[in-house]
Design a protein around this motif. Sequence first.
Motif, PDB file in Angstrom:
ATOM      1  N   ARG A   1       0.835  -1.207   0.000  1.00 42.09           N
ATOM      2  CA  ARG A   1       0.000   0.000   0.000  1.00 42.09           C
ATOM      3  C   ARG A   1       0.866   1.252   0.000  1.00 42.09           C
ATOM      4  NH1 ARG A   1      -4.016   2.282   4.528  1.00 42.09           N
ATOM      5  NH2 ARG A   1      -4.389   4.270   3.501  1.00 42.09           N
ATOM      6  N   ARG A   2       1.953   1.253   0.783  1.00 40.00           N
ATOM      7  CA  ARG A   2       2.855   2.414   0.809  1.00 40.00           C
ATOM      8  C   ARG A   2       3.422   2.698  -0.579  1.00 40.00           C
ATOM      9  NH1 ARG A   2       4.411  -0.199   5.820  1.00 40.00           N
ATOM     10  NH2 ARG A   2       3.711   1.140   7.524  1.00 40.00           N
ATOM     11  N   ILE A   3       3.852   1.667  -1.255  1.00 39.44           N
ATOM     12  CA  ILE A   3       4.429   1.848  -2.591  1.00 39.44           C
ATOM     13  C   ILE A   3       3.389   2.410  -3.545  1.00 39.44           C
ATOM     14  CG2 ILE A   3       5.364   0.579  -4.568  1.00 39.44           C
ATOM     15  CD1 ILE A   3       6.756  -1.249  -2.434  1.00 39.44           C
ATOM     16  N   GLU A   4       2.177   1.905  -3.471  1.00 39.99           N
ATOM     17  CA  GLU A   4       1.105   2.406  -4.341  1.00 39.99           C
ATOM     18  C   GLU A   4       0.721   3.840  -3.974  1.00 39.99           C
ATOM     19  OE1 GLU A   4      -1.567   2.776  -7.339  1.00 39.99           O
ATOM     20  OE2 GLU A   4       0.011   1.298  -7.066  1.00 39.99           O
ATOM     21  N   ASP A   5       0.675   4.143  -2.680  1.00 40.38           N
ATOM     22  CA  ASP A   5       0.379   5.512  -2.252  1.00 40.38           C
ATOM     23  C   ASP A   5       1.417   6.487  -2.788  1.00 40.38           C
ATOM     24  OD1 ASP A   5      -1.868   4.688  -0.864  1.00 40.38           O
ATOM     25  OD2 ASP A   5      -0.940   4.866   1.132  1.00 40.38           O
ATOM     26  N   LEU A   6       2.687   6.134  -2.666  1.00 40.00           N
ATOM     27  CA  LEU A   6       3.747   7.026  -3.155  1.00 40.00           C
ATOM     28  C   LEU A   6       3.670   7.195  -4.666  1.00 40.00           C
ATOM     29  CD1 LEU A   6       6.864   6.111  -0.993  1.00 40.00           C
ATOM     30  CD2 LEU A   6       5.210   7.938  -0.670  1.00 40.00           C
TER      31      LEU A   6
ATOM     32  N   ASP B   1      14.004   4.699  13.123  1.00 40.55           N
ATOM     33  CA  ASP B   1      13.539   3.318  13.258  1.00 40.55           C
ATOM     34  C   ASP B   1      12.124   3.302  13.830  1.00 40.55           C
ATOM     35  OD1 ASP B   1      15.836   2.186  12.264  1.00 40.55           O
ATOM     36  OD2 ASP B   1      16.760   1.906  14.236  1.00 40.55           O
ATOM     37  N   GLY B   2      11.246   2.548  13.190  1.00 41.68           N
ATOM     38  CA  GLY B   2       9.875   2.414  13.651  1.00 41.68           C
ATOM     39  C   GLY B   2       9.002   3.624  13.385  1.00 41.68           C
ATOM     40  N   CYS B   3       9.459   4.537  12.547  1.00 37.41           N
ATOM     41  CA  CYS B   3       8.689   5.741  12.215  1.00 37.41           C
ATOM     42  C   CYS B   3       8.050   5.537  10.845  1.00 37.41           C
ATOM     43  CB  CYS B   3       9.583   6.973  12.208  1.00 37.41           C
ATOM     44  SG  CYS B   3      10.268   7.344  13.819  1.00 37.41           S
ATOM     45  N   PHE B   4       6.773   5.219  10.841  1.00 40.88           N
ATOM     46  CA  PHE B   4       6.073   4.930   9.593  1.00 40.88           C
ATOM     47  C   PHE B   4       5.154   6.091   9.247  1.00 40.88           C
ATOM     48  CE2 PHE B   4       7.179   0.854  11.490  1.00 40.88           C
ATOM     49  CZ  PHE B   4       7.975   0.365  10.471  1.00 40.88           C
ATOM     50  N   THR B   5       5.698   7.056   8.511  1.00 39.77           N
ATOM     51  CA  THR B   5       4.948   8.208   8.024  1.00 39.77           C
ATOM     52  C   THR B   5       5.433   8.515   6.617  1.00 39.77           C
ATOM     53  OG1 THR B   5       6.573   9.732   8.927  1.00 39.77           O
ATOM     54  CG2 THR B   5       4.697   9.230  10.315  1.00 39.77           C
ATOM     55  N   TYR B   6       4.696   9.365   5.922  1.00 39.30           N
ATOM     56  CA  TYR B   6       5.142   9.862   4.621  1.00 39.30           C
ATOM     57  C   TYR B   6       5.712  11.263   4.833  1.00 39.30           C
ATOM     58  CZ  TYR B   6       2.109   6.221   2.624  1.00 39.30           C
ATOM     59  OH  TYR B   6       1.503   5.038   2.311  1.00 39.30           O
ATOM     60  N   SER B   7       6.686  11.626   4.015  1.00 44.10           N
ATOM     61  CA  SER B   7       7.206  12.983   4.073  1.00 44.10           C
ATOM     62  C   SER B   7       7.394  13.506   2.653  1.00 44.10           C
ATOM     63  CB  SER B   7       8.523  13.041   4.838  1.00 44.10           C
ATOM     64  OG  SER B   7       9.549  12.436   4.086  1.00 44.10           O
TER      65      SER B   7
ATOM     66  N   LEU C   1      -5.324  12.904  -0.140  1.00 47.31           N
ATOM     67  CA  LEU C   1      -3.903  12.572  -0.061  1.00 47.31           C
ATOM     68  C   LEU C   1      -3.718  11.442   0.938  1.00 47.31           C
ATOM     69  CD1 LEU C   1      -1.250  13.557  -1.298  1.00 47.31           C
ATOM     70  CD2 LEU C   1      -0.973  15.023   0.691  1.00 47.31           C
ATOM     71  N   PRO C   2      -3.184  10.294   0.485  1.00 49.03           N
ATOM     72  CA  PRO C   2      -3.071   9.147   1.406  1.00 49.03           C
ATOM     73  C   PRO C   2      -2.079   9.400   2.530  1.00 49.03           C
ATOM     74  CG  PRO C   2      -2.187   8.598  -0.773  1.00 49.03           C
ATOM     75  CD  PRO C   2      -2.690   9.995  -0.840  1.00 49.03           C
ATOM     76  N   LYS C   3      -2.310   8.711   3.631  1.00 45.50           N
ATOM     77  CA  LYS C   3      -1.390   8.715   4.765  1.00 45.50           C
ATOM     78  C   LYS C   3      -0.879   7.302   4.970  1.00 45.50           C
ATOM     79  CE  LYS C   3      -3.480  12.580   7.186  1.00 45.50           C
ATOM     80  NZ  LYS C   3      -4.002  13.072   8.449  1.00 45.50           N
ATOM     81  N   ASP C   4       0.242   7.185   5.637  1.00 46.02           N
ATOM     82  CA  ASP C   4       0.823   5.870   5.916  1.00 46.02           C
ATOM     83  C   ASP C   4      -0.190   4.998   6.649  1.00 46.02           C
ATOM     84  OD1 ASP C   4       3.698   4.438   6.134  1.00 46.02           O
ATOM     85  OD2 ASP C   4       2.513   4.026   7.929  1.00 46.02           O
TER      86      ASP C   4
END
Length: 153
Positions: A49-54, A120-126, A105-108
Amino acid sequence: MMNAPPSQRYAERGFTLIELLVVISIIALLSSVVLISVNSARAKARDARRIEDLRQIRLALDLFFDANGYYPQSNCGWDCNGYRYSYDSSWDALANDLRPYIPTLPKDPLNSRGCPPWGDGCFTYSYGNVGRTSQRVQYDLTAQLETPNHPER
């Protein structure tokens, strides 16, 4: 059967304690293996999902650039080292800039911690580090994947 010796009478009643403990330990072992597999599959699904969101965000950014000749500014403007993060309100400002090109706009998928995706362990988009006047016209779009050996990592 009432005249049978006591050892035969007890044998017909059920399972021994050892047999029950063995069965319980086997069930516990199998359930832990299944749980590990399910967690791994969930992490892989979130990474997909992250890859598709980006990819969708990148497409919206390219459409914005085609219409305006520059990318949306970062949190501190252009030609600076600022970022907008999906865990705070700066992401909403980017969503407003890209609204004509992407409805939401999608979020992580986790988006659980208030830290940038480099930790480490920070799952957000920037999104940020945008150049316009003094730097080359470019941007930085970043996310962290959970799967350590993912080919896109």
